[in-house]
Motif scaffolding. Structure first.
Motif, PDB file in Angstrom:
ATOM      1  N   GLU A  24       1.136  -1.492  -0.035  1.00  0.00           N
ATOM      2  CA  GLU A  24       0.115   0.145  -0.093  1.00  0.00           C
ATOM      3  C   GLU A  24       0.730   0.658   0.291  1.00  0.00           C
ATOM      4  OE1 GLU A  24      -3.319  -0.217  -0.561  1.00  0.00           O
ATOM      5  OE2 GLU A  24      -4.396  -1.390  -0.069  1.00  0.00           O
ATOM      6  N   THR A  54      -6.325   5.327  -1.164  1.00  0.00           N
ATOM      7  CA  THR A  54      -4.408   4.649  -0.160  1.00  0.00           C
ATOM      8  C   THR A  54      -3.716   4.700   0.270  1.00  0.00           C
ATOM      9  OG1 THR A  54      -4.823   3.303  -2.954  1.00  0.00           O
ATOM     10  CG2 THR A  54      -3.032   3.149  -1.159  1.00  0.00           C
ATOM     11  N   HIS A  57      -5.875   3.285   3.727  1.00  0.00           N
ATOM     12  CA  HIS A  57      -5.558   2.012   3.452  1.00  0.00           C
ATOM     13  C   HIS A  57      -4.444   1.468   4.363  1.00  0.00           C
ATOM     14  CE1 HIS A  57      -7.951   0.900  -0.318  1.00  0.00           C
ATOM     15  NE2 HIS A  57      -8.927   1.485   0.712  1.00  0.00           N
ATOM     16  N   GLU A 116      -4.577  -7.127  -4.244  1.00  0.00           N
ATOM     17  CA  GLU A 116      -4.864  -6.356  -3.512  1.00  0.00           C
ATOM     18  C   GLU A 116      -6.508  -7.100  -3.166  1.00  0.00           C
ATOM     19  OE1 GLU A 116      -3.342  -2.090  -2.568  1.00  0.00           O
ATOM     20  OE2 GLU A 116      -4.986  -2.150  -4.493  1.00  0.00           O
ATOM     21  N   TYR A 120      -6.668  -9.085   1.118  1.00  0.00           N
ATOM     22  CA  TYR A 120      -7.312  -9.061   2.073  1.00  0.00           C
ATOM     23  C   TYR A 120      -8.385  -9.747   1.689  1.00  0.00           C
ATOM     24  CZ  TYR A 120      -5.641  -3.962   2.247  1.00  0.00           C
ATOM     25  OH  TYR A 120      -4.732  -3.148   2.785  1.00  0.00           O
ATOM     26  N   GLU A 146     -11.316  -1.158  -2.754  1.00  0.00           N
ATOM     27  CA  GLU A 146     -10.492  -2.530  -4.046  1.00  0.00           C
ATOM     28  C   GLU A 146     -11.906  -2.505  -4.850  1.00  0.00           C
ATOM     29  OE1 GLU A 146      -7.528  -1.445  -3.282  1.00  0.00           O
ATOM     30  OE2 GLU A 146      -7.230  -2.181  -1.428  1.00  0.00           O
TER      31      GLU A 146
HETATM   32 FE   LIG Z   1      -5.430  -0.411  -1.361  1.00  0.00          FE
END
Ligand SMILES: [Fe+2]
Ligand SMILES: [Fe+2]
Length: 171
Positions: A24, A54, A57, A116, A120, A146
């Motif tokens: 990230e 991001t 994130h 991603e 995740y 995402e």
């Molecule tokens: Fe991300």
């Protein structure tokens, strides 16, 4: 009663968090380059917006490290480095100001989003097994963003960029 935070699964979970943390942070530096390289204004905006997300994130991961009582450490993610290098190659191999470059940028960005999403998705499952409820909720917010970013890129490709590129003639 077992203590989840002492298990091997927990250690593995922490290692994977460090990996996506690096990824990230790396993307925060990469997305502005992609924005700059893009021609279509909507694509530029998409990269700018996702860069802001991001950054969130990254701070969400900071929060997660704090919740689980681990130091926030970034560990180089070779996969993400490879994916962003591919994006750089696309920029180098296509002409400035063309929709064909935009097509390539979208493809590179979607590969990143899919990486991603996979990461995740798995982290949500692991956190849920480890009964880290607060962490599950935070990871799910990022996962949804995402997925949305990926959908936006698909829409842009389908509705505009791919067709514009088709009309571009070889010089
Ligand atoms: Fe991300
Ligand atoms: Fe993303």
């Amino acid at each position: 009663m077992h203590d989840e935070t002492c298990s091997k699964l927990f250690s593995f979970f922490v290692e994977e968090l460090k990996d996506i943390y690096w990824a990230e942070k790396h993307l925060v530096k990469t997305l502005p380059k992609m924005q700059k390289a893009a021609t279509n204004e909507e694509l530029q905006d998409a990269f700018a917006n996702h860069c802001d997300q991001t950054k969130e994130h990254v701070s969400r991961l900071d929060q997660i490290f704090e919740i689980i009582g681990e130091k926030a450490v970034a560990q180089k993610c070779e996969a993400m480095e490879g994916l962003t290098k591919e994006g750089e190659t696309i920029i180098a191999d296509t002409e400035n100001g063309t929709s064909t470059r935009d097509v390539g940028l979208i493809m590179a960005a979607q590969k990143v989003e899919h990486y991603e999403i996979a990461t995740y998705g798995s982290l949500v499952q692991l956190a849920s097994t480890l009964e880290l409820d607060e962490v599950v909720e935070l990871l799910k917010i990022t996962l949804d963003e995402e997925k949305q970013a990926d959908k936006n890129l698909t829409n842009l490709a389908e509705s505009k960029v791919n067709h514009m590129s088709l009309e571009e003639m070889e010089a």
